[in-house]
Design an enzyme around this catalytic site. Structure first.
Site, PDB file in Angstrom:
ATOM      1  N   GLY A 167       0.816  -1.209   0.000  1.00  0.00           N
ATOM      2  CA  GLY A 167       0.000   0.000   0.000  1.00  0.00           C
ATOM      3  C   GLY A 167       0.850   1.258   0.000  1.00  0.00           C
ATOM      4  O   GLY A 167       1.893   1.312   0.639  1.00  0.00           O
ATOM      5  N   ARG A 190       0.832  -5.497  -5.943  1.00  0.00           N
ATOM      6  CA  ARG A 190       1.097  -6.791  -5.313  1.00  0.00           C
ATOM      7  C   ARG A 190       1.315  -7.807  -6.421  1.00  0.00           C
ATOM      8  O   ARG A 190       0.499  -7.914  -7.334  1.00  0.00           O
ATOM      9  CB  ARG A 190      -0.063  -7.181  -4.392  1.00  0.00           C
ATOM     10  CG  ARG A 190      -0.097  -6.310  -3.139  1.00  0.00           C
ATOM     11  CD  ARG A 190      -1.324  -6.577  -2.280  1.00  0.00           C
ATOM     12  NE  ARG A 190      -1.214  -5.904  -0.996  1.00  0.00           N
ATOM     13  CZ  ARG A 190      -1.535  -4.623  -0.799  1.00  0.00           C
ATOM     14  NH1 ARG A 190      -1.977  -3.894  -1.796  1.00  0.00           N
ATOM     15  NH2 ARG A 190      -1.403  -4.084   0.404  1.00  0.00           N
ATOM     16  N   ASP A 246       5.321  -5.229   6.249  1.00  0.00           N
ATOM     17  CA  ASP A 246       5.872  -6.538   6.595  1.00  0.00           C
ATOM     18  C   ASP A 246       5.684  -7.565   5.478  1.00  0.00           C
ATOM     19  O   ASP A 246       6.529  -8.442   5.288  1.00  0.00           O
ATOM     20  CB  ASP A 246       5.282  -7.055   7.912  1.00  0.00           C
ATOM     21  CG  ASP A 246       3.759  -7.134   7.907  1.00  0.00           C
ATOM     22  OD1 ASP A 246       3.139  -6.730   6.897  1.00  0.00           O
ATOM     23  OD2 ASP A 246       3.198  -7.604   8.905  1.00  0.00           O
ATOM     24  N   THR A 282       4.285   2.333   5.814  1.00  0.00           N
ATOM     25  CA  THR A 282       2.897   1.887   5.936  1.00  0.00           C
ATOM     26  C   THR A 282       2.173   2.801   6.910  1.00  0.00           C
ATOM     27  O   THR A 282       2.712   3.145   7.968  1.00  0.00           O
ATOM     28  CB  THR A 282       2.798   0.434   6.427  1.00  0.00           C
ATOM     29  OG1 THR A 282       1.438   0.148   6.787  1.00  0.00           O
ATOM     30  CG2 THR A 282       3.678   0.171   7.624  1.00  0.00           C
ATOM     31  N   ASP A 332      -0.212   2.014   8.741  1.00  0.00           N
ATOM     32  CA  ASP A 332      -0.689   1.254   9.904  1.00  0.00           C
ATOM     33  C   ASP A 332       0.240   1.335  11.112  1.00  0.00           C
ATOM     34  O   ASP A 332      -0.174   1.058  12.235  1.00  0.00           O
ATOM     35  CB  ASP A 332      -0.886  -0.219   9.533  1.00  0.00           C
ATOM     36  CG  ASP A 332      -2.065  -0.431   8.608  1.00  0.00           C
ATOM     37  OD1 ASP A 332      -2.953   0.442   8.568  1.00  0.00           O
ATOM     38  OD2 ASP A 332      -2.094  -1.459   7.905  1.00  0.00           O
ATOM     39  N   ASP A 358       2.512  -0.660  12.122  1.00  0.00           N
ATOM     40  CA  ASP A 358       2.467  -1.940  12.838  1.00  0.00           C
ATOM     41  C   ASP A 358       3.746  -2.763  12.703  1.00  0.00           C
ATOM     42  O   ASP A 358       3.757  -3.949  13.025  1.00  0.00           O
ATOM     43  CB  ASP A 358       1.281  -2.773  12.341  1.00  0.00           C
ATOM     44  CG  ASP A 358       1.354  -3.063  10.845  1.00  0.00           C
ATOM     45  OD1 ASP A 358       2.185  -2.446  10.147  1.00  0.00           O
ATOM     46  OD2 ASP A 358       0.576  -3.901  10.363  1.00  0.00           O
ATOM     47  N   ARG A 365      -6.560  -3.060   9.688  1.00  0.00           N
ATOM     48  CA  ARG A 365      -7.143  -4.402   9.652  1.00  0.00           C
ATOM     49  C   ARG A 365      -6.614  -5.270  10.788  1.00  0.00           C
ATOM     50  O   ARG A 365      -7.340  -6.062  11.365  1.00  0.00           O
ATOM     51  CB  ARG A 365      -6.844  -5.054   8.297  1.00  0.00           C
ATOM     52  CG  ARG A 365      -7.616  -6.324   8.035  1.00  0.00           C
ATOM     53  CD  ARG A 365      -7.470  -6.741   6.582  1.00  0.00           C
ATOM     54  NE  ARG A 365      -7.975  -5.718   5.682  1.00  0.00           N
ATOM     55  CZ  ARG A 365      -7.537  -5.521   4.441  1.00  0.00           C
ATOM     56  NH1 ARG A 365      -6.583  -6.277   3.952  1.00  0.00           N
ATOM     57  NH2 ARG A 365      -8.072  -4.581   3.691  1.00  0.00           N
TER      58      ARG A 365
END
Length: 325
Positions: free
Chosen positions: A11, A72, A103, A126, A128, A130, A172
């Protein structure tokens, strides 16, 4: 090291272009040729690249998205696809690879390095936030500010009409955006994947906090166990019959926009550090930013472990909740 390739994968995140700019300029500073491959790993498979120079990264530091595009790649998931990618890199003399992404991208990069003995360095990009091994990933700060700006606007309507607004944000598997947006926007409550909440107890808390006398904002991470805002409000409907409930899904606007100053600086530092790590013959690591300084972590740790929500962040939100009104 004379030739370095770089890609953006997964992303898009605001600040990726700042990282590209930094990689190119640091390569040129060290008399190393930078090669950008388009569309992530798929561009390596299809041999879509260009050699970058100073003019190619002029005036991109403030642009959102990624000038290299991203995708992707199903081809790269196969050994045959990765072998084709390696042969394309080898044909132009690439000696090291920088992967800007999350990741999932790092997993692919790690396998690629093991199979073909090519040095790889990861740069966390990212929204996120994370990824283990860094306090911040490129794009998180910008996305967070985008969410807070929009929640502030929703607050005006919520207060004017004494409504409950359930706002869904990205995340997510990670609640970083949701939790920090809740703190920064003064939201009444937050639901995140890392924390289990019982539906009836949650509904009773909402009623106790609001009583229909004021506007309320509830932030929901898309990956929460109770569902996104549509599924959640359907489950809550029997408990909230006396309230005016609205839902908003912020969606992909969280990915877009000009990167914040923080993300530009972070991306610049990480991009430069990734090049110098390869020049120093380091391999299979991720450059990050921890405790206000540059850091490095093994790529296998960045892939295999998760950046956990800080307990103090959850505690500060709980202390600031309006328990009754």
């Amino acid at each position: 090291m004379k030739k370095i390739a770089f890609i953006t994968s997964g992303g898009d995140a605001p600040g990726m272009n700042a990282a590209i700019r930094s990689i190119v300029k640091t390569c040129l500073f060290h008399n190393c040729e930078p090669y950008g491959f388009y569309n992530g790993f798929q561009g390596m498979v299809e041999n879509e690249f260009r050699r970058f120079n100073y003019k190619d990264v002029n005036n991109i530091i403030f642009q959102g998205g990624t000038i290299l595009s991203s995708s992707r790649s199903d081809d790269f998931r196969t050994f045959e696809g990765r072998e084709k990618a390696y042969n394309n890199l080898k044909a132009i003399g690439i000696e090291g690879l920088i992967v800007i992404g999350g990741d999932g991208s790092f997993k692919g990069a790690s396998v690629f390095s093991d199979e073909f003995n090519i040095p790889v360095v990861g740069v966390p990009g990212t929204i996120d936030n994370d990824i283990f091994g860094t306090d911040y990933s490129i794009g998180f700060d910008t996305a967070l500010n985008t969410v807070v700006e929009n929640v502030d606007k929703l607050r005006d309507t919520a207060n004017s009409h004494h409504r409950m607004f359930f706002v869904e944000v990205m995340g997510r598997h990670s609640g970083y955006i949701a939790l920090h947006a809740a703190i920064a926007s003064g939201a009444e409550m937050v639901l995140i994947p890392e924390r289990e909440v019982e539906l009836e107890a949650f509904a009773n808390s909402l009623c106790r906090m609001n009583k229909g006398e004021r506007g309320s904002i509830f932030i929901v991470a898309e990956g929460d166990e109770l569902g996104g805002v549509e599924e959640l409000t359907n489950k809550l409907a029997p408990y909230l019959k006396a309230f005016d409930v609205r839902t908003t899904v912020l969606g992909h606007i969280q990915r877009g926009g000009r990167p914040s100053a923080f993300d530009r600086i972070l991306a610049t530092r990480l991009g430069s550090a990734s090049v110098e790590s390869l020049i120093n013959k380091e391999n299979k690591l991720m450059v990050g930013f921890s405790n206000n300084t540059l850091s490095k972590v093994k790529l296998e740790d960045a892939v295999g472990r998760k950046h956990k929500i800080a307990r103090e962040d959850m505690e500060i939100l709980e202390k600031l909740l309006t328990l009754s009104y």
